[in-house]
Design a protein around this motif. Structure first.
Motif, PDB file in Angstrom:
ATOM      1  N   ASN A  23      56.632  31.654   3.883  1.00 58.70           N
ATOM      2  CA  ASN A  23      56.520  32.753   4.847  1.00 58.70           C
ATOM      3  C   ASN A  23      56.602  32.205   6.276  1.00 58.70           C
ATOM      4  O   ASN A  23      56.188  31.079   6.544  1.00 58.70           O
ATOM      5  N   LYS A  24      57.138  33.003   7.153  1.00 58.52           N
ATOM      6  CA  LYS A  24      57.275  32.597   8.553  1.00 58.52           C
ATOM      7  C   LYS A  24      56.372  33.455   9.432  1.00 58.52           C
ATOM      8  O   LYS A  24      56.519  34.667   9.484  1.00 58.52           O
ATOM      9  N   CYS A  25      55.453  32.789  10.106  1.00 56.10           N
ATOM     10  CA  CYS A  25      54.525  33.481  11.005  1.00 56.10           C
ATOM     11  C   CYS A  25      54.784  33.008  12.425  1.00 56.10           C
ATOM     12  O   CYS A  25      54.779  31.802  12.694  1.00 56.10           O
ATOM     13  N   LEU A  26      54.994  33.968  13.318  1.00 54.53           N
ATOM     14  CA  LEU A  26      55.339  33.615  14.687  1.00 54.53           C
ATOM     15  C   LEU A  26      54.550  34.467  15.684  1.00 54.53           C
ATOM     16  O   LEU A  26      54.287  35.655  15.420  1.00 54.53           O
ATOM     17  N   PRO A  27      54.176  33.884  16.823  1.00 50.69           N
ATOM     18  CA  PRO A  27      53.586  34.694  17.890  1.00 50.69           C
ATOM     19  C   PRO A  27      54.686  35.432  18.658  1.00 50.69           C
ATOM     20  O   PRO A  27      55.715  34.840  19.006  1.00 50.69           O
ATOM     21  N   VAL A  28      54.474  36.699  18.901  1.00 51.67           N
ATOM     22  CA  VAL A  28      55.457  37.508  19.611  1.00 51.67           C
ATOM     23  C   VAL A  28      55.078  37.664  21.086  1.00 51.67           C
ATOM     24  O   VAL A  28      55.918  37.522  21.971  1.00 51.67           O
ATOM     25  N   ARG A  29      53.787  37.940  21.329  1.00 53.79           N
ATOM     26  CA  ARG A  29      53.349  38.132  22.711  1.00 53.79           C
ATOM     27  C   ARG A  29      51.920  37.639  22.862  1.00 53.79           C
ATOM     28  O   ARG A  29      51.058  37.907  22.026  1.00 53.79           O
ATOM     29  N   SER A  30      51.692  36.930  23.928  1.00 58.20           N
ATOM     30  CA  SER A  30      50.351  36.418  24.231  1.00 58.20           C
ATOM     31  C   SER A  30      49.662  37.349  25.228  1.00 58.20           C
ATOM     32  O   SER A  30      50.329  38.012  26.034  1.00 58.20           O
ATOM     33  N   PRO A  31      48.345  37.409  25.220  1.00 57.54           N
ATOM     34  CA  PRO A  31      47.638  38.258  26.188  1.00 57.54           C
ATOM     35  C   PRO A  31      47.751  37.698  27.600  1.00 57.54           C
ATOM     36  O   PRO A  31      47.799  36.481  27.806  1.00 57.54           O
ATOM     37  N   VAL A  32      47.789  38.581  28.571  1.00 55.53           N
ATOM     38  CA  VAL A  32      47.863  38.189  29.979  1.00 55.53           C
ATOM     39  C   VAL A  32      46.430  38.038  30.508  1.00 55.53           C
ATOM     40  O   VAL A  32      45.642  38.982  30.476  1.00 55.53           O
ATOM     41  N   MET A  33      46.113  36.846  31.002  1.00 52.21           N
ATOM     42  CA  MET A  33      44.753  36.546  31.440  1.00 52.21           C
ATOM     43  C   MET A  33      44.650  36.376  32.965  1.00 52.21           C
ATOM     44  O   MET A  33      43.645  35.865  33.458  1.00 52.21           O
ATOM     45  N   SER A  34      45.639  36.796  33.700  1.00 53.25           N
ATOM     46  CA  SER A  34      45.642  36.541  35.146  1.00 53.25           C
ATOM     47  C   SER A  34      44.465  37.225  35.847  1.00 53.25           C
ATOM     48  O   SER A  34      43.841  36.643  36.751  1.00 53.25           O
ATOM     49  N   SER A  35      44.141  38.452  35.442  1.00 54.45           N
ATOM     50  CA  SER A  35      43.031  39.144  36.112  1.00 54.45           C
ATOM     51  C   SER A  35      41.695  38.475  35.796  1.00 54.45           C
ATOM     52  O   SER A  35      40.789  38.441  36.651  1.00 54.45           O
ATOM     53  N   LEU A  36      41.550  37.928  34.603  1.00 49.28           N
ATOM     54  CA  LEU A  36      40.318  37.220  34.270  1.00 49.28           C
ATOM     55  C   LEU A  36      40.203  35.917  35.063  1.00 49.28           C
ATOM     56  O   LEU A  36      39.101  35.541  35.492  1.00 49.28           O
ATOM     57  N   ASN A  37      41.317  35.242  35.233  1.00 45.24           N
ATOM     58  CA  ASN A  37      41.294  34.044  36.083  1.00 45.24           C
ATOM     59  C   ASN A  37      40.899  34.406  37.517  1.00 45.24           C
ATOM     60  O   ASN A  37      40.146  33.666  38.179  1.00 45.24           O
ATOM     61  N   THR A  38      41.397  35.544  37.978  1.00 44.36           N
ATOM     62  CA  THR A  38      41.050  35.998  39.327  1.00 44.36           C
ATOM     63  C   THR A  38      39.566  36.300  39.449  1.00 44.36           C
ATOM     64  O   THR A  38      38.947  36.046  40.491  1.00 44.36           O
ATOM     65  N   SER A  39      38.969  36.844  38.388  1.00 42.92           N
ATOM     66  CA  SER A  39      37.541  37.164  38.429  1.00 42.92           C
ATOM     67  C   SER A  39      36.695  35.902  38.616  1.00 42.92           C
ATOM     68  O   SER A  39      35.684  35.920  39.331  1.00 42.92           O
ATOM     69  N   VAL A  40      37.102  34.815  37.975  1.00 39.05           N
ATOM     70  CA  VAL A  40      36.367  33.552  38.144  1.00 39.05           C
ATOM     71  C   VAL A  40      36.491  33.054  39.579  1.00 39.05           C
ATOM     72  O   VAL A  40      35.500  32.586  40.183  1.00 39.05           O
ATOM     73  N   VAL A  41      37.685  33.170  40.143  1.00 39.76           N
ATOM     74  CA  VAL A  41      37.888  32.746  41.535  1.00 39.76           C
ATOM     75  C   VAL A  41      37.009  33.558  42.473  1.00 39.76           C
ATOM     76  O   VAL A  41      36.346  33.017  43.374  1.00 39.76           O
ATOM     77  N   PHE A  42      36.966  34.870  42.269  1.00 41.71           N
ATOM     78  CA  PHE A  42      36.129  35.715  43.110  1.00 41.71           C
ATOM     79  C   PHE A  42      34.647  35.411  42.906  1.00 41.71           C
ATOM     80  O   PHE A  42      33.842  35.555  43.842  1.00 41.71           O
ATOM     81  N   GLY A  43      34.278  35.003  41.710  1.00 42.44           N
ATOM     82  CA  GLY A  43      32.895  34.627  41.479  1.00 42.44           C
ATOM     83  C   GLY A  43      32.477  33.443  42.327  1.00 42.44           C
ATOM     84  O   GLY A  43      31.416  33.463  42.977  1.00 42.44           O
ATOM     85  N   TYR A  44      33.299  32.416  42.361  1.00 42.02           N
ATOM     86  CA  TYR A  44      32.974  31.246  43.183  1.00 42.02           C
ATOM     87  C   TYR A  44      33.101  31.544  44.678  1.00 42.02           C
ATOM     88  O   TYR A  44      32.366  30.972  45.491  1.00 42.02           O
ATOM     89  N   LEU A  45      34.015  32.428  45.043  1.00 42.86           N
ATOM     90  CA  LEU A  45      34.100  32.822  46.451  1.00 42.86           C
ATOM     91  C   LEU A  45      32.833  33.558  46.892  1.00 42.86           C
ATOM     92  O   LEU A  45      32.341  33.362  48.014  1.00 42.86           O
ATOM     93  N   ASN A  46      32.303  34.388  46.004  1.00 43.32           N
ATOM     94  CA  ASN A  46      31.049  35.063  46.318  1.00 43.32           C
ATOM     95  C   ASN A  46      29.910  34.066  46.480  1.00 43.32           C
ATOM     96  O   ASN A  46      29.049  34.222  47.357  1.00 43.32           O
ATOM     97  N   PHE A  47      29.896  33.053  45.642  1.00 42.79           N
ATOM     98  CA  PHE A  47      28.858  32.022  45.795  1.00 42.79           C
ATOM     99  C   PHE A  47      28.962  31.337  47.155  1.00 42.79           C
ATOM    100  O   PHE A  47      27.945  31.130  47.841  1.00 42.79           O
ATOM    101  N   ILE A  48      30.176  31.007  47.578  1.00 39.05           N
ATOM    102  CA  ILE A  48      30.368  30.354  48.875  1.00 39.05           C
ATOM    103  C   ILE A  48      29.924  31.266  50.013  1.00 39.05           C
ATOM    104  O   ILE A  48      29.256  30.833  50.966  1.00 39.05           O
TER     105      ILE A  48
END
Length: 262
Positions: free
Chosen positions: A157-182
């Motif tokens: 059997n052949k199993c393949l990934p078709v589409r990966s989830p987009v995590m850009s907004s979650l990465n942005t949330s971490v950046v904003f978290g550290y900016l808030n700390f600063i």
């Protein structure tokens, strides 16, 4: 700080993602080339179920993603919401209740303590969520999810990934978290200047400078060591006349004459 807090909890709390997989069975009629798996905040992935073909007749299996990362995500969003509410309330007080804010120095002290606490909480929550996001990315990686399917363990059997989830907004949330700390940590100094601790420290330093004695204005270095009271300027040391009109040989010891010497 209001906008940064809004961006922090909006980019994390409003997230939803999806990945797509395909399972191509040896028997084409049993294949499923579009398996969609949706997940969202608060990332209780173990509750996200999906169906996949087993490539053994028409039977399908129900699987679930692995992991529960709700604690770090909810903690991060909670801190962001409370920080937003406090910043909003503090802004209203600064603008409309400035006199009551400075009354008895109670307002600045409370503001200082709360600012220190929120700075620490921003650092902790951002670090925890950064680690949680890293685990979410691993748990939702299509290649990792394919390993959960029994059909993908058969080489026919052949199993393949078709589409990966987009995590850009979650990465942005971490950046904003550290900016808030600063931002909150940098605001500690400005809030501290409004407290009585800062003003009393300045008054104490000024009083100390005023009360310090001059280093060399007192004591022996400014006395006239060789003045009239000194040992070398005492009268009669060499100017007194002896019994026969001869000058004395020495200082203030008794007069010594040539008659006594003879």
């Amino acid at each position: 700080m209001l906008l940064f807090a809004i961006f922090a909890f909006a980019t994390c709390g409003g997230y939803s993602g999806e990945l797509r997989l395909s399972v191509d069975c040896a028997n084409k009629s049993e294949s499923d080339l579009s398996i969609d798996i949706a997940f969202a905040y608060p990332f209780r992935l173990h509750q996200v179920n999906f169906e996949a073909p087993t490539c053994e007749g028409k039977r399908r299996e129900t699987l679930a993603l692995i992991g529960d990362f709700s604690s770090s995500a909810e903690f991060f969003v909670t801190i962001a919401v409370f920080a937003f509410l406090y910043s909003l309330a503090a802004t209203v007080v600064y603008i409309f209740f400035q006199n009551k804010y400075r009354e008895n120095n109670r307002g600045p002290l409370i503001d200082f303590i709360v600012t220190v606490v929120f700075s620490f909480l921003w650092l902790v929550s951002s670090s925890a969520w950064a680690k949680g996001l890293s685990d979410v990315k691993v748990a939702t990686d299509p290649d990792e999810v394919l390993l959960l399917m029994s059909a993908c363990k058969q080489q026919s059997n052949k199993c393949l990934p078709v589409r990966s989830p987009v995590m850009s907004s979650l990465n942005t949330s971490v950046v904003f978290g550290y900016l808030n700390f600063i931002l909150w940590a940098g605001n500690i100094w400005f809030v501290f200047k409004e407290t009585g601790w800062h003003s009393s420290g300045q008054r104490h330093a000024a009083d100390t400078m005023e009360k310090q004695p001059g280093g060399y204005n007192q004591g022996g270095y400014n006395q006239d060591s060789y003045g009239p009271a000194g040992g070398y300027n005492q009268p009669g040391s060499y100017g007194q006349v002896g019994e026969y009109g001869q000058p004395q040989s020495y200082g203030q010891s008794g007069p010594t004459s040539f008659a006594n010497q003879i």
